[in-house]
Every structure is written in C-alpha cells, then in structure tokens.
Write a protein that holds these residues in place. Structure first.
Motif, mmCIF file in Angstrom:
data_model
loop_
_atom_site.group_PDB
_atom_site.id
_atom_site.type_symbol
_atom_site.label_atom_id
_atom_site.label_comp_id
_atom_site.label_asym_id
_atom_site.label_seq_id
_atom_site.Cartn_x
_atom_site.Cartn_y
_atom_site.Cartn_z
ATOM 1 N N UNK A 175 3.806 -3.176 0.152
ATOM 2 C CA UNK A 175 3.268 -1.836 -0.121
ATOM 3 C C UNK A 175 2.477 -1.262 1.055
ATOM 4 N N UNK A 176 1.730 -2.122 1.734
ATOM 5 C CA UNK A 176 0.942 -1.659 2.876
ATOM 6 C C UNK A 176 1.858 -1.122 3.983
ATOM 7 N N UNK A 177 3.002 -1.763 4.178
ATOM 8 C CA UNK A 177 3.960 -1.310 5.192
ATOM 9 C C UNK A 177 4.575 0.026 4.786
ATOM 10 N N UNK A 178 4.886 0.195 3.500
ATOM 11 C CA UNK A 178 5.411 1.471 3.016
ATOM 12 C C UNK A 178 4.384 2.584 3.213
ATOM 13 N N UNK A 179 3.125 2.275 2.921
ATOM 14 C CA UNK A 179 2.036 3.224 3.117
ATOM 15 C C UNK A 179 1.977 3.632 4.590
ATOM 16 N N UNK A 180 2.014 2.644 5.478
ATOM 17 C CA UNK A 180 1.956 2.906 6.911
ATOM 18 C C UNK A 180 3.135 3.718 7.405
ATOM 19 N N UNK A 181 4.313 3.469 6.843
ATOM 20 C CA UNK A 181 5.510 4.210 7.222
ATOM 21 C C UNK A 181 5.331 5.709 6.968
ATOM 22 N N UNK A 182 4.826 6.039 5.796
ATOM 23 C CA UNK A 182 4.624 7.453 5.449
ATOM 24 C C UNK A 182 3.522 8.062 6.309
ATOM 25 N N UNK A 183 2.465 7.318 6.579
ATOM 26 C CA UNK A 183 1.372 7.842 7.408
ATOM 27 C C UNK A 183 1.854 8.078 8.842
ATOM 28 N N UNK A 190 0.660 6.778 -0.913
ATOM 29 C CA UNK A 190 0.276 5.951 -2.069
ATOM 30 C C UNK A 190 1.447 5.868 -3.050
ATOM 31 N N UNK A 191 2.141 7.000 -3.270
ATOM 32 C CA UNK A 191 3.304 6.977 -4.165
ATOM 33 C C UNK A 191 4.374 6.032 -3.636
ATOM 34 N N UNK A 192 4.586 6.017 -2.317
ATOM 35 C CA UNK A 192 5.583 5.131 -1.725
ATOM 36 C C UNK A 192 5.152 3.675 -1.842
ATOM 37 N N UNK A 193 3.868 3.419 -1.693
ATOM 38 C CA UNK A 193 3.366 2.045 -1.766
ATOM 39 C C UNK A 193 3.453 1.493 -3.188
ATOM 40 N N UNK A 194 3.307 2.341 -4.187
ATOM 41 C CA UNK A 194 3.330 1.893 -5.589
ATOM 42 C C UNK A 194 4.726 1.915 -6.203
ATOM 43 N N UNK A 195 5.708 2.169 -5.387
ATOM 44 C CA UNK A 195 7.079 2.283 -5.867
ATOM 45 C C UNK A 195 7.565 0.958 -6.462
ATOM 46 N N UNK A 196 8.151 1.035 -7.659
ATOM 47 C CA UNK A 196 8.766 -0.132 -8.297
ATOM 48 C C UNK A 196 10.235 -0.140 -7.879
#
Length: 157
Positions: A59-67, A142-148
């Motif tokens: 999730x942290x990597x997904x968060x970073x990707x969007x940022x 945050x939405x990307x990081x919480x993605x199921x």
C-alpha cells in the motif's frame, strides 16, 4: 509618496490583502480540479492497480506512485505556466498595458504601465502550487493504497 497619496497607499495595501484571498480561492479551485483529474485517472486504471496489489505491491508503494504522479503533473504545469507567463510578460514589457481613459482617486492614467519580472514570481507561487497539488493528491493516493485487489480487478475488468 505614501504621505502625499495616502489613498493610493491604502489601495495598494488592500490589493496585497485581496491578492492573498484570491490566491487561496484559486488554489482551492485548482486543487479540486487536480483531485478530479487524479480520481478519473485512478478509476480508469483500477484494474491495473488491482493487478499491482495482487502481485504484492505494498500500500505504501501505491501511495507513493500516486504522489509521484501528482508531483509530475505539478512540475509539467509549472513548466507550461512559466513558459507561457514569460512570453506574455516579455510582450507586455515592450507594449505596456494601457489604462487610458481610467481615473483613480482623481488621477487620470494616461501613460501605459509596463510590468516588471521578478524572481519571486517564478519561485514562491510555483512552490505553493506544488505544495497544494501534492496535498490534493493525498486523497486519491489513500484510495489507491486501500485498494482491495480482488474487488478492483472485478470492478475494472
């Protein structure tokens, strides 16, 4: 001159204050447009992001990707804005801005006003824009990081 033309000095101080308020309003509108752009991009790629999460992306990597994507958007916008603004300022520095026929506090404006470029305008507002852009990107990140993964692949595919 502030003593002689106290009304003009008051107008300039009021203009400085209003510039802050208008700037905040514009940054808020731009932030909403950026959030909209990022959320549309997120929902268009929800399947791909679900696959990334399914293969083990944290999730942290997904968060970073969007940022990082948001920061890239801000930098491209900054480059475009600075280029366009510089071209416009160079033209107006040659031609001037005519206010002929206008009067302020009993003073008729007959001469054109020639703007000046300052380093401040190329550093401070773009840094604020970068800050607000990245701040606007936090919600989609945050939405990307919480993605199921399973739900995202079902919805996006």
């Amino acid at each position: 001159w502030p003593i002689i033309f106290s009304q003009l000095d008051g107008i300039l101080k009021m203009t400085e204050g209003m510039t802050v308020y208008v700037g905040i309003l514009l940054f808020a509108v731009v932030a909403l447009a950026i959030i909209n752009t990022l959320l549309m991009s997120f929902y268009e790629r929800i399947f791909e992001m679900g696959v990334l999460r399914a293969i083990g992306t944290r999730p942290r990597t997904m968060f970073g990707l969007i940022i990082v994507e948001t920061g890239g958007l801000a930098i491209i916008g900054w480059l475009f804005g600075v280029t366009l603004g510089t071209i416009l300022m160079l033209i107006l520095m040659k031609t001037g801005v005519s206010f002929e026929g206008y009067e302020m506090s009993g003073i008729a404006l007959r001469e054109p006003i020639y703007p000046a470029m300052r380093l401040y305008q190329y550093i401070v507002p773009p840094l604020w824009a970068l800050f607000f852009t990245v701040l606007a990107g936090i919600y989609p990140a945050i939405k990307a990081a919480r993605l199921v993964p399973s739900k995202a692949m079902r919805e996006g595919g």
